[in-house]
Design an enzyme around this catalytic site. Structure first.
Site, PDB file in Angstrom:
ATOM      1  N   ASP A  23      -5.020  25.214  88.431  1.00 57.08           N
ATOM      2  CA  ASP A  23      -5.248  25.321  89.869  1.00 57.08           C
ATOM      3  C   ASP A  23      -6.106  24.169  90.379  1.00 57.08           C
ATOM      4  O   ASP A  23      -7.197  23.905  89.861  1.00 57.08           O
ATOM      5  CB  ASP A  23      -5.935  26.654  90.174  1.00 57.08           C
ATOM      6  N   SER A  74      -3.166  28.025  97.354  1.00 58.62           N
ATOM      7  CA  SER A  74      -2.811  28.806  96.169  1.00 58.62           C
ATOM      8  C   SER A  74      -1.820  29.914  96.478  1.00 58.62           C
ATOM      9  O   SER A  74      -1.005  30.278  95.623  1.00 58.62           O
ATOM     10  CB  SER A  74      -4.073  29.390  95.531  1.00 58.62           C
ATOM     11  N   ARG A 166     -14.018  24.015 104.366  1.00 62.29           N
ATOM     12  CA  ARG A 166     -13.396  24.140 103.046  1.00 62.29           C
ATOM     13  C   ARG A 166     -11.950  23.655 103.099  1.00 62.29           C
ATOM     14  O   ARG A 166     -11.496  22.935 102.222  1.00 62.29           O
ATOM     15  CB  ARG A 166     -13.479  25.606 102.598  1.00 62.29           C
ATOM     16  N   ASP A 167     -11.242  24.057 104.133  1.00 65.89           N
ATOM     17  CA  ASP A 167      -9.885  23.570 104.361  1.00 65.89           C
ATOM     18  C   ASP A 167      -9.884  22.380 105.318  1.00 65.89           C
ATOM     19  O   ASP A 167      -8.821  21.819 105.619  1.00 65.89           O
ATOM     20  CB  ASP A 167      -9.008  24.682 104.940  1.00 65.89           C
ATOM     21  N   ARG A 203     -17.853  30.852 105.980  1.00 66.00           N
ATOM     22  CA  ARG A 203     -16.790  31.656 105.367  1.00 66.00           C
ATOM     23  C   ARG A 203     -17.106  32.105 103.941  1.00 66.00           C
ATOM     24  O   ARG A 203     -16.557  33.114 103.473  1.00 66.00           O
ATOM     25  CB  ARG A 203     -15.470  30.884 105.363  1.00 66.00           C
ATOM     26  N   ARG A 210     -12.744  37.868  98.514  1.00 70.20           N
ATOM     27  CA  ARG A 210     -11.415  38.262  98.057  1.00 70.20           C
ATOM     28  C   ARG A 210     -11.496  38.858  96.655  1.00 70.20           C
ATOM     29  O   ARG A 210     -12.429  38.604  95.900  1.00 70.20           O
ATOM     30  CB  ARG A 210     -10.453  37.075  98.063  1.00 70.20           C
ATOM     31  N   ARG A 282      -3.378  34.394 106.293  1.00 70.58           N
ATOM     32  CA  ARG A 282      -3.322  34.474 104.828  1.00 70.58           C
ATOM     33  C   ARG A 282      -4.017  35.749 104.368  1.00 70.58           C
ATOM     34  O   ARG A 282      -5.042  36.145 104.920  1.00 70.58           O
ATOM     35  CB  ARG A 282      -3.977  33.230 104.240  1.00 70.58           C
ATOM     36  N   ASP A 284      -5.337  36.955 101.164  1.00 66.68           N
ATOM     37  CA  ASP A 284      -6.286  37.270 100.104  1.00 66.68           C
ATOM     38  C   ASP A 284      -7.695  37.530 100.627  1.00 66.68           C
ATOM     39  O   ASP A 284      -8.384  38.438 100.154  1.00 66.68           O
ATOM     40  CB  ASP A 284      -6.288  36.185  99.022  1.00 66.68           C
ATOM     41  N   ARG A 285      -8.141  36.766 101.612  1.00 69.17           N
ATOM     42  CA  ARG A 285      -9.493  36.932 102.135  1.00 69.17           C
ATOM     43  C   ARG A 285      -9.524  37.798 103.398  1.00 69.17           C
ATOM     44  O   ARG A 285     -10.511  37.797 104.132  1.00 69.17           O
ATOM     45  CB  ARG A 285     -10.132  35.560 102.391  1.00 69.17           C
ATOM     46  N   LYS A 357      -8.386  34.194  90.630  1.00 71.23           N
ATOM     47  CA  LYS A 357      -6.978  33.845  90.799  1.00 71.23           C
ATOM     48  C   LYS A 357      -6.036  34.894  90.203  1.00 71.23           C
ATOM     49  O   LYS A 357      -4.827  34.641  90.088  1.00 71.23           O
ATOM     50  CB  LYS A 357      -6.681  32.476  90.162  1.00 71.23           C
ATOM     51  N   ASP A 423      -9.837  24.126  91.290  1.00 75.49           N
ATOM     52  CA  ASP A 423      -9.855  24.502  92.703  1.00 75.49           C
ATOM     53  C   ASP A 423     -11.199  25.091  93.117  1.00 75.49           C
ATOM     54  O   ASP A 423     -11.827  24.625  94.073  1.00 75.49           O
ATOM     55  CB  ASP A 423      -8.738  25.505  92.979  1.00 75.49           C
ATOM     56  N   HIS A 427     -13.974  23.077  95.386  1.00 75.51           N
ATOM     57  CA  HIS A 427     -14.413  23.462  96.725  1.00 75.51           C
ATOM     58  C   HIS A 427     -15.927  23.335  96.918  1.00 75.51           C
ATOM     59  O   HIS A 427     -16.395  23.338  98.055  1.00 75.51           O
ATOM     60  CB  HIS A 427     -13.997  24.901  97.021  1.00 75.51           C
ATOM     61  N   ASP A 464      -0.682  24.357  91.394  1.00 75.40           N
ATOM     62  CA  ASP A 464      -0.191  24.898  92.660  1.00 75.40           C
ATOM     63  C   ASP A 464      -0.492  23.977  93.831  1.00 75.40           C
ATOM     64  O   ASP A 464       0.152  24.056  94.876  1.00 75.40           O
ATOM     65  CB  ASP A 464      -0.796  26.272  92.908  1.00 75.40           C
ATOM     66  N   HIS A 465      -1.486  23.113  93.684  1.00 79.56           N
ATOM     67  CA  HIS A 465      -1.877  22.123  94.697  1.00 79.56           C
ATOM     68  C   HIS A 465      -2.984  21.281  94.091  1.00 79.56           C
ATOM     69  O   HIS A 465      -3.516  21.592  93.026  1.00 79.56           O
ATOM     70  CB  HIS A 465      -2.377  22.804  95.985  1.00 79.56           C
ATOM     71  N   HIS A 495      -8.351  21.121  99.868  1.00 79.68           N
ATOM     72  CA  HIS A 495      -7.217  20.769  99.017  1.00 79.68           C
ATOM     73  C   HIS A 495      -6.706  19.382  99.391  1.00 79.68           C
ATOM     74  O   HIS A 495      -6.956  18.885 100.489  1.00 79.68           O
ATOM     75  CB  HIS A 495      -6.091  21.789  99.190  1.00 79.68           C
TER      76      HIS A 495
END
Length: 550
Positions: A23, A74, A166-167, A203, A210, A282, A284-285, A357, A423, A427, A464-465, A495
């Protein structure tokens, strides 16, 4: 029930096929920013020379996002890897639903939420990630919904902003604040509505936990957004600037919680009769804060009285569990995943990662489905609760121990695993920790190689990225490092848009595999690749295998 056809020229390996997802480990464009390249990775280096090697796209349209300027993540990455096809994903679906007006149709969930606040003269609340990163959310979606709410007669709206970093660049929050303040000034200018920010925080400090890793984050978010408890400021800008002065170098994602005050009182607690939209698309969170709003009983923290509100998510975050009850946009219906096909073929499968993950190797890999297929075994190794830079090896050693044991047991024909290190540590922006993280993954891959040599198995290794491959801000025109006033590089925690490696290693040579030369290949091609290497013919509508076998 549709089953896989066997390959008449290759019956599959003697040992298991192992799909290892590294990851966040991509292929950087600038050696000075690429901390995968700067790490000691003798096993990966050896594989690039000795095994079949190619590079795959892991962002943008290759994983179902609207544009090639959109970084992969992810969730969409594991969707693509697991289902072997490309589905339009969250940001794209939401954008289309807004543009077409489908989200706002009569008798829709949106319509129900709006009618509730108009009839009760109550407040419409929006909680979500405050950026245009297009990974969890997009500020454009929030602004479009606020414009629609005004047009439909909603008088009062409150925004609970989860600061990103983060993103998007790690200290970019004020850029979004200034943009949004201008938007609010415009929408409030005629005096017909009262729309403002009510609370917020980083965040990774509040709300967006998550996989049940840290419910205290959710508690802090609940206390901030719902109860309006916490340190008060006159504006979001004042809160951010104050926190930065008090703790120089703090990243946006770690900023403390804050409450906006008006006339000596909180600007927007969430109370009975209100409507609430969690505008992240999204899942997961989003699951834990959703549970806090929807569950009749909550044991994870002391919620206090649950306000009687209408709550909706931007999308359905777990289709199998039906969570949330209300949602604005229907997620992609992903069917006929690789796991389902292999289960129908009787192939025993093991899915394993640590908590951070685990959901990616199970729920997302299986097409946003939280149920196991009959031949699957899932193993979750609990993640550490400390900051990732403090323990950058994370659980790589424990994951490797379990995978090696599974390989040598010969119980499973297909083993899939995720090493989160590149990953999750990427971060943090801590480049020294990132090197430790990447080296832990490389060491794990080395041990897996040795186990596969003994058992006649095959390794497929990819990501995955990217993330750890792009740890510094780069000038978009020159590709060189962006330096601050002191001549230091600016850290990048998001990412990357870089390709990721794809390695196929068959130590016994039983598959007689060769690269197929697939043009514009992406990570969705990994599913057909694995199916081919297991001795089956991939489904016709899967994107093609990276290799020819037999």
């Amino acid at each position: 029930m549709i089953e896989l056809k066997k390959n008449k020229d290759f019956a599959g390996p003697k040992g298991p096929l192992v799909l290892a997802i590294m990851d966040g480990i991509g292929i950087g464009k600038n050696p000075e920013s690429d901390f995968v390249l700067q790490s000691a990775t003798p096993n990966l280096d050896w594989l690039r020379e000795q095994a079949l090697y190619t590079e795959l796209r892991a962002h943008g349209v290759a994983v179902g996002l609207p544009d090639d300027g959109d970084m992969g993540n992810s969730e969409v990455g594991h969707n693509a890897i697991g289902c072997g096809r490309v589905f339009s994903q969250g940001a794209s679906l939401v954008g289309k639903a807004i543009e077409s007006g489908a989200m706002f149709a009569p008798e829709s969930v949106w319509d129900e939420l709006i009618r509730n606040v108009i009839n009760k003269e109550s407040t419409l609340h929006f909680i979500g990630l405050f950026s245009d990163g297009n990974v969890h959310s997009n500020l454009n979606h929030l602004e479009a919904m606020l414009r629609k709410a005004k047009a439909q007669g909603v008088k009062k709206a409150r925004i609970h902003a989860l600061i990103d970093g983060r993103d998007v660049p790690p200290t970019s929050a004020l850029e979004y604040v200034e943009r949004f303040e201008a938007f609010l000034n415009e929408i409030n200018s005629d005096g017909s509505v009262d729309y403002c920010v009510a609370s917020g925080g980083g965040r990774m400090n509040i709300t967006m936990d998550r996989y049940n890793a840290n419910w205290d984050m959710v508690r802090r978010g609940w206390d901030t957004h719902v109860k309006a408890e916490g340190r008060r400021f006159a504006s979001m800008k004042e809160a951010i600037e104050t926190f930065r002065k008090e703790k120089p170098g703090i990243l946006d994602q770690d900023l403390p919680a804050f409450v906006i005050e008006r006339d000596g009182a909180p600007a927007g607690p969430i109370v009975d009769g209100d409507s609430v939209i969690f505008f992240n698309f999204r899942g997961d969170r989003a699951l834990e804060i959703t549970k806090a709003f929807e569950a009749d009983e909550l044991n994870e923290f002391d919620r206090g009285p649950k306000p009687d509100v209408l709550y909706a998510g931007m999308m359905q975050y777990d289709g199998d569990l039906g969570v949330p009850e209300r949602y604005l946009v229907t997620p992609p219906a992903i069917d006929r995943t690789m796991s389902e096909y292999l289960s129908n073929a009787g192939v025993k499968q093991l899915a394993i990662s640590e908590t951070q993950k685990f959901g990616h190797m199970t729920y997302f890999f299986n097409g946003n489905n939280s149920g196991k297929f009959p031949t699957e075994t899932w193993v979750e190794i609990p993640s550490d609760s400390c900051p990732f830079e403090e323990a950058p090896r994370m659980k790589a050693d424990e994951i490797t121990d379990a995978v090696v044991q599974a390989i040598e047991s010969r119980e499973y024909k297909f083993i899939r695993l995720n090493y989160p290190n590149g990953d999750m540590v990427g971060h943090t922006g801590d480049v020294n920790a990132v090197k430790v993280a990447v080296e832990a993954v490389d060491q794990g891959i080395g041990r897996i190689i040795e186990a596969l040599k003994k058992t006649g198995g095959i390794l497929v290794c990819s990501a995955d990225h990217g993330n750890a491959d792009d740890m510094c801000e780069l000038d978009k025109k020159t590709g060189k490092l962006v330096l601050d006033d002191e001549g230091k590089f600016k850290p990048k925690t998001a990412h990357s848009l870089n390709p990721v490696p794809a390695i196929i290693y068959d130590p016994s040579g039983a598959a007689h595999a060769s690269l197929a030369g697939v043009p514009n290949a992406g990570i969705a091609n990994l599913a057909a690749t694995c199916i081919s290497l297991l001795g089956f013919e991939p489904p016709e509508d899967y994107v093609p295998s990276l290799v020819k076998v037999g």
